[in-house]
Design an enzyme around this catalytic site. Sequence first.
Site, mmCIF file in Angstrom:
data_model
loop_
_atom_site.group_PDB
_atom_site.id
_atom_site.type_symbol
_atom_site.label_atom_id
_atom_site.label_comp_id
_atom_site.label_asym_id
_atom_site.label_seq_id
_atom_site.Cartn_x
_atom_site.Cartn_y
_atom_site.Cartn_z
ATOM 1 N N PHE A 184 -20.786 -18.543 13.542
ATOM 2 C CA PHE A 184 -21.359 -19.697 12.834
ATOM 3 C C PHE A 184 -22.873 -19.538 12.625
ATOM 4 C CE2 PHE A 184 -17.833 -22.784 14.557
ATOM 5 C CZ PHE A 184 -16.917 -22.216 13.695
ATOM 6 N N LEU B 94 -24.480 -19.566 10.026
ATOM 7 C CA LEU B 94 -24.935 -20.494 8.966
ATOM 8 C C LEU B 94 -24.426 -21.908 9.229
ATOM 9 C CD1 LEU B 94 -24.211 -18.122 5.932
ATOM 10 C CD2 LEU B 94 -26.438 -18.646 6.959
ATOM 11 N N GLY B 95 -23.879 -22.128 10.423
ATOM 12 C CA GLY B 95 -23.363 -23.463 10.756
ATOM 13 C C GLY B 95 -21.854 -23.540 10.672
ATOM 14 N N GLY B 96 -21.198 -22.499 10.174
ATOM 15 C CA GLY B 96 -19.734 -22.480 10.104
ATOM 16 C C GLY B 96 -19.201 -23.493 9.115
ATOM 17 N N PHE B 97 -18.269 -24.352 9.595
ATOM 18 C CA PHE B 97 -17.619 -25.313 8.700
ATOM 19 C C PHE B 97 -18.551 -26.467 8.316
ATOM 20 C CE2 PHE B 97 -14.100 -23.227 10.972
ATOM 21 C CZ PHE B 97 -13.400 -22.737 9.872
ATOM 22 N N PRO C 117 -22.342 -26.667 7.223
ATOM 23 C CA PRO C 117 -23.550 -25.897 6.966
ATOM 24 C C PRO C 117 -24.777 -26.499 7.657
ATOM 25 C CG PRO C 117 -22.373 -26.391 4.924
ATOM 26 C CD PRO C 117 -21.651 -27.110 6.015
ATOM 27 N N LEU C 118 -25.654 -25.613 8.117
ATOM 28 C CA LEU C 118 -26.889 -26.036 8.791
ATOM 29 C C LEU C 118 -27.682 -26.971 7.893
ATOM 30 C CD1 LEU C 118 -28.253 -22.666 10.187
ATOM 31 C CD2 LEU C 118 -27.473 -24.637 11.537
ATOM 32 N N TYR D 50 -6.739 -14.813 12.165
ATOM 33 C CA TYR D 50 -7.206 -15.326 10.876
ATOM 34 C C TYR D 50 -6.080 -15.182 9.850
ATOM 35 C CZ TYR D 50 -11.833 -14.890 13.040
ATOM 36 O OH TYR D 50 -12.905 -14.983 13.893
HETATM 37 N N1 LIG Z 1 -15.401 -15.742 18.261
HETATM 38 C C1 LIG Z 1 -15.074 -16.881 17.724
HETATM 39 O O1 LIG Z 1 -14.512 -17.758 18.379
HETATM 40 C C2 LIG Z 1 -15.424 -17.119 16.286
HETATM 41 C C3 LIG Z 1 -15.353 -18.428 15.769
HETATM 42 C C4 LIG Z 1 -15.728 -18.615 14.435
HETATM 43 C C5 LIG Z 1 -16.123 -17.545 13.657
HETATM 44 N N2 LIG Z 1 -16.151 -16.280 14.181
HETATM 45 C C6 LIG Z 1 -16.637 -15.126 13.370
HETATM 46 O O2 LIG Z 1 -17.931 -15.436 12.906
HETATM 47 C C7 LIG Z 1 -18.012 -15.215 11.486
HETATM 48 C C8 LIG Z 1 -19.032 -16.138 10.865
HETATM 49 O O3 LIG Z 1 -18.627 -17.476 11.006
HETATM 50 P P1 LIG Z 1 -18.171 -18.381 9.776
HETATM 51 O O4 LIG Z 1 -17.842 -17.537 8.613
HETATM 52 O O5 LIG Z 1 -17.137 -19.301 10.267
HETATM 53 O O6 LIG Z 1 -19.448 -19.283 9.536
HETATM 54 P P2 LIG Z 1 -20.888 -19.024 8.842
HETATM 55 O O7 LIG Z 1 -21.110 -17.579 8.616
HETATM 56 O O8 LIG Z 1 -21.853 -19.781 9.659
HETATM 57 O O9 LIG Z 1 -20.738 -19.811 7.473
HETATM 58 C C9 LIG Z 1 -19.782 -19.508 6.538
HETATM 59 C C10 LIG Z 1 -19.828 -20.609 5.484
HETATM 60 O O10 LIG Z 1 -21.065 -20.526 4.778
HETATM 61 C C11 LIG Z 1 -20.811 -20.426 3.392
HETATM 62 N N3 LIG Z 1 -21.808 -19.497 2.819
HETATM 63 C C12 LIG Z 1 -22.067 -18.220 3.196
HETATM 64 N N4 LIG Z 1 -23.067 -17.707 2.462
HETATM 65 C C13 LIG Z 1 -23.481 -18.674 1.606
HETATM 66 C C14 LIG Z 1 -24.463 -18.747 0.590
HETATM 67 N N5 LIG Z 1 -25.252 -17.706 0.332
HETATM 68 N N6 LIG Z 1 -24.593 -19.904 -0.096
HETATM 69 C C15 LIG Z 1 -23.789 -20.965 0.161
HETATM 70 N N7 LIG Z 1 -22.828 -20.960 1.109
HETATM 71 C C16 LIG Z 1 -22.662 -19.818 1.823
HETATM 72 C C17 LIG Z 1 -19.417 -19.892 3.244
HETATM 73 O O11 LIG Z 1 -18.841 -20.389 2.057
HETATM 74 P P3 LIG Z 1 -18.451 -19.374 0.835
HETATM 75 O O12 LIG Z 1 -17.171 -18.719 1.247
HETATM 76 O O13 LIG Z 1 -18.325 -20.284 -0.312
HETATM 77 O O14 LIG Z 1 -19.581 -18.417 0.694
HETATM 78 C C18 LIG Z 1 -18.729 -20.474 4.480
HETATM 79 O O15 LIG Z 1 -18.241 -21.777 4.193
HETATM 80 C C19 LIG Z 1 -16.582 -15.439 11.011
HETATM 81 O O16 LIG Z 1 -16.360 -14.858 9.758
HETATM 82 C C20 LIG Z 1 -15.796 -14.815 12.139
HETATM 83 O O17 LIG Z 1 -15.686 -13.430 11.924
HETATM 84 C C21 LIG Z 1 -15.829 -16.066 15.487
#
Ligand SMILES: NC(=O)c1ccc[n+]([C@@H]2O[C@H](COP(=O)([O-])OP(=O)(O)OC[C@H]3O[C@@H](n4cnc5c(N)ncnc54)[C@H](OP(=O)(O)O)[C@@H]3O)[C@@H](O)[C@H]2O)c1
Length: 290
Positions: free
Chosen positions: A215, A217-220, A222-223, A66
């Site tokens: 993901f 919350l849907g990751g990139f 959003p759900l 990252y």
């Molecule tokens: N093992 C793997 O291959 C892999 C791959 C991807 C991710 N990961 C891990 O999984 C974790 C979670 O995944 P992720 O962060 O990509 O996706 P996520 O948690 O599904 O979603 C994050 C997104 O949701 C938004 N968000 C979060 N809370 C919100 C709220 N209350 N209201 C509005 N928007 C909100 C964030 O934007 P804001 O910043 O604006 O809040 C961000 O754009 C990562 O941080 C990483 O540690 C692992």
Amino acid sequence: MSTLSASLPGGTWTLGDLTVTRFGYGAMQLAGPWVMGPPADRDGALAVLREAVALGITHIDTADAYGPRFTNQLIREALHPYPDSLHIVTKVGATRDQEGGWPPARRPEDLRRAVQENLENLGLETLEVVNLRLGDAQGPQPGSLAEAFDTLVELQRQGLIRHLGVSNATAEQVAEAQAMAPIVCVQNMYNLAHRQDDELIDELAEQGIAYVPFFPLGGFSPLQSSALTAVASRLDATPMSVALAWLLQRSPNILLIPGTSSVAHLRENVAGAGLSLSEEDLIELDKIGR
Ligand SMILES: NC(=O)c1ccc[n+]([C@@H]2O[C@H](COP(=O)([O-])OP(=O)(O)OC[C@H]3O[C@@H](n4cnc5c(N)ncnc54)[C@H](OP(=O)(O)O)[C@@H]3O)[C@@H](O)[C@H]2O)c1
């Protein structure tokens, strides 16, 4: 365990001998756009990490890929020396290219280097949990993990890693890893709309192994679902809260690592995940990903 941690939605879970709050924090969103480079708001990123710990969260998920490096360096700057209760989970097995891609890096020498770099950038002598990240950006791919996992088992024997896990893995790869050494977690993509691991989650729950959806919350992207919006508006909650609460209620071995670069969103997510979903809500939500 502090009273703050005890009051987080979902309570706690044990990864090997490490007690973590089921509500954790995923640090990927702290890097720059598309997880490359430093964050635009450095102080804001440090504040999110400090707030996570202040809220009682004891599980942070990260990777040296990252940024690369920037996220781990921010974690170190914000939180080192780490409180004893805080457990950082990292992953190895993918690197970054100039275009921001995530090419695999799973040769023994890549993995040894990645473990060393995680130790240096996080300021640790032992990595508490290391996931071997498999597959590619399209998801899990079939194939043996034996050579790569064996390298991590060796590093574990040397005391550089405490516990092992796998990520972006097929059920066959999970079983293959377990035949080689104990694992404490599986980190795969899973959320209300992506239910491909339902069976695996239940099997891991029976074995006492954590399933950590990335993901959530849907990751990139959003759900988005009319059923999710309907349930959320009926409960006077946000769709994000419902999505997180659903995961906590889906199975006791599910740990949350939602990502955010915003203190306000972090607080919102912690408060929202405690929402209690009724049988009727669950039936409606269950239809989204089936
Ligand atoms: N093992 C793997 O291959 C892999 C791959 C991807 C991710 N990961 C891990 O999984 C974790 C979670 O995944 P992720 O962060 O990509 O996706 P996520 O948690 O599904 O979603 C994050 C997104 O949701 C938004 N968000 C979060 N809370 C919100 C709220 N209350 N209201 C509005 N928007 C909100 C964030 O934007 P804001 O910043 O604006 O809040 C961000 O754009 C990562 O941080 C990483 O540690 C692992």
